[in-house]
Every structure is written in structure tokens, then in C-alpha cells.
Design a protein around this motif. Structure first.
Motif, short mmCIF file in Angstrom:
data_model
loop_
_atom_site.label_atom_id
_atom_site.label_comp_id
_atom_site.label_asym_id
_atom_site.label_seq_id
_atom_site.Cartn_x
_atom_site.Cartn_y
_atom_site.Cartn_z
N PRO A 129 81.37 -19.43 90.85
CA PRO A 129 82.31 -19.64 92.12
C PRO A 129 81.69 -19.14 93.38
CG PRO A 129 83.66 -18.92 90.47
CD PRO A 129 82.40 -18.55 89.88
N GLY A 130 81.06 -18.17 93.47
CA GLY A 130 80.43 -17.59 94.79
C GLY A 130 79.06 -18.05 94.99
N PHE A 131 78.68 -19.04 94.59
CA PHE A 131 77.31 -19.72 94.63
C PHE A 131 76.93 -19.67 96.36
CE2 PHE A 131 74.40 -23.45 95.16
CZ PHE A 131 73.45 -22.85 94.63
N ASP A 132 75.73 -19.14 96.58
CA ASP A 132 75.37 -19.21 98.01
C ASP A 132 73.89 -19.75 97.85
OD1 ASP A 132 73.92 -18.60 100.31
OD2 ASP A 132 74.88 -16.48 100.39
N ALA A 133 74.02 -21.15 98.30
CA ALA A 133 72.69 -21.90 98.31
C ALA A 133 71.56 -21.36 98.86
CB ALA A 133 72.95 -23.52 98.61
N ALA A 134 71.97 -20.88 99.79
CA ALA A 134 70.86 -20.36 100.92
C ALA A 134 70.12 -19.15 100.24
CB ALA A 134 71.27 -19.87 102.29
N ALA A 135 71.05 -18.28 99.81
CA ALA A 135 70.35 -17.08 99.16
C ALA A 135 69.60 -17.33 97.65
CB ALA A 135 71.52 -16.03 98.81
N VAL A 136 70.14 -18.18 96.97
CA VAL A 136 69.57 -18.67 95.57
C VAL A 136 68.12 -19.39 95.91
CG1 VAL A 136 69.83 -19.83 93.60
CG2 VAL A 136 71.71 -18.56 94.56
N SER A 137 68.40 -20.28 96.74
CA SER A 137 66.96 -21.01 97.01
C SER A 137 65.99 -20.02 97.64
CB SER A 137 67.41 -22.45 98.10
OG SER A 137 67.77 -21.88 99.20
N GLY A 138 66.65 -19.11 98.44
CA GLY A 138 65.52 -18.22 99.12
C GLY A 138 64.77 -17.28 97.85
N HIS A 139 65.58 -16.79 97.17
CA HIS A 139 64.91 -16.29 95.98
C HIS A 139 63.76 -17.14 95.17
CE1 HIS A 139 67.22 -12.62 96.27
NE2 HIS A 139 68.52 -13.39 96.10
N ILE A 140 64.16 -18.19 94.92
CA ILE A 140 63.21 -19.22 94.36
C ILE A 140 62.17 -19.56 95.29
CG2 ILE A 140 62.99 -21.59 93.45
CD1 ILE A 140 65.81 -21.62 92.67
N GLY A 141 62.39 -19.83 96.54
CA GLY A 141 61.25 -20.02 97.25
C GLY A 141 60.29 -18.56 97.47
N HIS A 142 60.89 -17.52 97.59
CA HIS A 142 59.97 -16.26 97.45
C HIS A 142 59.12 -16.15 96.31
CE1 HIS A 142 59.04 -12.09 98.11
NE2 HIS A 142 59.01 -12.11 96.84
N MET A 143 59.72 -16.41 95.19
CA MET A 143 58.78 -16.63 93.89
C MET A 143 57.66 -17.57 93.89
SD MET A 143 61.59 -15.91 90.78
CE MET A 143 62.83 -16.73 91.44
N LEU A 144 57.89 -18.89 94.54
CA LEU A 144 57.27 -19.78 94.54
C LEU A 144 56.03 -19.50 95.58
CD1 LEU A 144 59.41 -23.17 94.86
CD2 LEU A 144 58.45 -21.98 92.81
N GLY A 145 56.35 -19.05 96.74
CA GLY A 145 55.33 -18.34 97.38
C GLY A 145 54.55 -17.51 97.10
N SER A 146 55.00 -16.41 96.35
CA SER A 146 54.35 -15.12 95.95
C SER A 146 53.32 -15.59 94.97
CB SER A 146 55.12 -14.23 95.35
OG SER A 146 55.88 -13.66 96.32
N LEU A 147 53.73 -16.53 93.92
CA LEU A 147 52.84 -16.94 92.84
C LEU A 147 51.87 -18.02 93.51
CD1 LEU A 147 55.78 -17.42 90.30
CD2 LEU A 147 53.60 -16.04 90.05
N ALA A 148 52.24 -18.92 94.28
CA ALA A 148 51.12 -19.84 95.04
C ALA A 148 50.24 -19.19 95.51
CB ALA A 148 51.87 -20.85 95.97
N ASP A 149 50.38 -17.87 96.30
CA ASP A 149 49.46 -17.30 97.06
C ASP A 149 48.29 -16.75 96.41
OD1 ASP A 149 50.82 -17.76 99.50
OD2 ASP A 149 51.63 -15.71 99.57
N THR A 150 48.40 -16.57 95.13
CA THR A 150 47.46 -16.25 94.12
C THR A 150 46.41 -17.35 93.72
OG1 THR A 150 48.69 -16.63 91.91
CG2 THR A 150 49.12 -14.63 93.19
N GLY A 151 46.69 -18.34 94.16
CA GLY A 151 45.94 -19.77 93.73
C GLY A 151 46.36 -20.44 92.51
N ALA A 152 47.25 -19.69 92.06
CA ALA A 152 48.03 -20.51 90.61
C ALA A 152 48.65 -21.96 90.97
CB ALA A 152 48.95 -19.52 90.00
N THR A 153 48.62 -22.63 90.06
CA THR A 153 49.47 -23.90 90.08
C THR A 153 51.06 -23.40 89.68
OG1 THR A 153 47.49 -25.57 89.59
CG2 THR A 153 49.82 -26.13 89.36
N VAL A 154 51.95 -23.95 90.67
CA VAL A 154 53.28 -23.24 90.29
C VAL A 154 54.09 -24.58 90.15
CG1 VAL A 154 55.37 -22.09 91.32
CG2 VAL A 154 53.00 -21.45 91.85
#
Length: 274
Positions: free
Chosen positions: A94-119
Motif C-alpha cells: 500500500p505505501g509504494f513510493d515509486a520515486a524512492a524505489v526507482s531511485g534505489h534501482i537507479g543507484h544500483m544500475l549506476g554503481s554497477l555500470a560505472d565498473t564497466g559491466a553490462t547491466v
């Protein structure tokens, strides 16, 4: 140059996520769970027998928990291919926060992509097409998918766009709880990721519709709904009220990179050799 010649030869694959990436319900607790990530590892191992694979996913995890518990271990293993599948456990609350959740996913994508990995990350099918109350989540899911696509674009991640194909909502790809894929669904999802990565031997066949199916009589449909509510919705609500998760006390099934041994049969879980 052929497509096969220009396709990267991945050697270190790490999967992050929740129950879908852990592999529920493709297998069972006794035999172990296989799932789409294991199946994708098998595909990769055919191309590169020296592939190393880790699966950090744990059922019940929310996006912020995937980030807190799995991102650092993933980075420490220096993968050249990473999948991030998270957010559905948040989406259905019920308390879904789209901005916060997508922010966590975006942080993971960015941190992993910065290593040169395919994400690789994912959009999700409309739950309104397979769950009676899922229509209440349709607009929320569309917005969430748009946010995931935007985050992927910012960080150069590959998107396995499950929301774009009707077959991903076909009940025959889902197990009895309607929240987890069955073996056929996991097989299709593995093929979807392989296709998104343009792996050798992959194609768009995963997105083709299943053969037409005769509609059930109304009484059979009603009976199935009652069984689903009693067997799955009720226990889920009880866990929520008690503040419990299906993943309490569980750890990742394959926390560190290891070689992949291809299964002897289609039903055997993929194995990590010692």
C-alpha cells in the motif's frame, strides 16, 4: 562480422534481486530452485564453459534491501554481466513510493555500470491482467516501468522489456500463486534476457503467444479464485500484519562466483561446482 563474433563473451555473471531471481517456483525446496537466472547462466556457459556465476537474490526482499544487502557483494566480485530485478515486492504494498524505489534501482544500475559491466534490468507485466485486484496496480506499474526505463537510459543499462509483450501476462507462465513464474515462465524470461543481450542462439521466439486456450466455465473460474485467496492471499496478508517476510532467515543460494555445471536434464537445477 557475424552477430556471434561481435557478442561479448561474458565470464563473470552476478544476479541481484528477490524471489523471481532466486528461482521460485521453478523447482522446490527439496531439489532446489532453478529459475531464469540459472537458466541464463547455462546459456552463457555454452558459449563460455569457464563462466563463473553467483546469485545473490533472496525472496521477499524490497528494493532498498536488495541495494543494502546485495550491491556491495556484487561489486566485490567484479562481474562483467549483472542483472538487477527488484521492486515488485514494493509495488504490491500500500505505501509504494515509486520515486524512492526507482531511485534505489537507479543507484544500483549506476554503481554497477560505472565498473564497466553490462547491466540488465527489467520492466514488469501489468498485474491487472492476471490478478483480480491487479487492476488497482495498473497505473502504478506503468509509471514504475517508465521510471525504470529512464534510469536504464541514464546509466546505459539493457532493458528486458517484459511489459511490451502480451505473453508475459499469460497465466500459463505463472505458478498457482500468480506472483511467481513457473518453469515455462522462467524459461521464457531467460530467453528474453538472452535476446536483449543478443547472445548467440537467441531470438524473439520467447515473446510469441502460446496456443489459444478454451475458456473455462464461470464456476471453474470462481472456484480457482477462492482457492487462490485461501491458499496465497490469506497467508500473504497474515505475514504483512505480523511484519514477517518469506525471506526471513534466508540467505542467497549462490553468494559467491563459481563454475556452472550444465544440468543433465531440463528439470535439474543448475549446479555450482565446488
Amino acid at each position: 562480422m557475424s552477430r556471434d563474433d561481435r557478442t561479448p563473451r561474458y565470464s563473470r555473471f552476478v544476479a541481484l534481486g528477490d524471489s523471481q531471481t532466486e528461482g521460485l517456483n521453478d523447482g522446490d525446496d527439496a531439489r532446489g530452485y532453478r529459475g531464469w537466472a540459472d537458466r541464463l547462466a547455462e546459456h552463457l556457459a555454452v558459449v563460455n564453459p569457464n563462466l563463473l556465476y553467483a546469485n545473490l537474490a533472496v525472496r521477499g526482499r524490497l528494493a532498498h534491501e536488495v541495494r543494502a544487502e546485495q550491491l556491495s557483494p556484487a561489486l566485490a566480485q567484479s562481474p562483467d554481466l549483472v542483472t538487477v530485478m527488484a521492486g515488485v515486492n514494493d509495488l504490491i504494498r500500500p505505501g509504494f513510493d515509486a520515486a524512492a524505489v526507482s531511485g534505489h534501482i537507479g543507484h544500483m544500475l549506476g554503481s554497477l555500470a560505472d565498473t564497466g559491466a553490462t547491466v540488465v534490468t527489467f520492466t514488469y507485466p501489468d498485474p491487472g491482467r492476471r490478478l483480480p485486484a491487479g487492476r488497482l496496480l495498473t497505473a502504478r506499474t506503468r509509471d514504475f516501468n517508465d521510471r525504470i526505463r529512464a534510469a536504464a537510459q541514464r546509466h546505459g543499462a539493457v532493458v528486458a522489456d517484459l511489459s511490451a509483450h502480451d505473453v508475459t501476462s499469460d497465466p500459463r507462465l505463472w505458478s498457482g500463486d500468480r506472483l511467481h513464474l513457473n518453469a515455462l515462465g522462467h524459461t521464457r524470461l531467460a530467453a528474453a534476457v538472452a535476446h536483449a543481450l543478443e547472445l548467440p542462439g537467441s531470438d524473439a521466439a520467447w515473446s510469441e503467444a502460446l496456443p489459444a486456450q478454451q475458456e473455462l466455465p464461470a464456476w471453474r473460474v470462481a472456484e480457482a479464485e477462492l482457492r487462490w485467496v485461501a491458499g496465497f492471499v490469506g497467508p500473504w496478508l497474515v505475514r504483512r500484519m505480523l511484519g514477517r517476510s518469506s525471506g526471513d532467515g534466508r540467505e542467497a543460494k549462490r553468494p559467491t562466483l563459481g563454475p556452472v555445471r550444465l544440468p543433465a536434464s531440463a528439470d535439474e537445477p543448475v549446479n555450482i561446482e565446488p
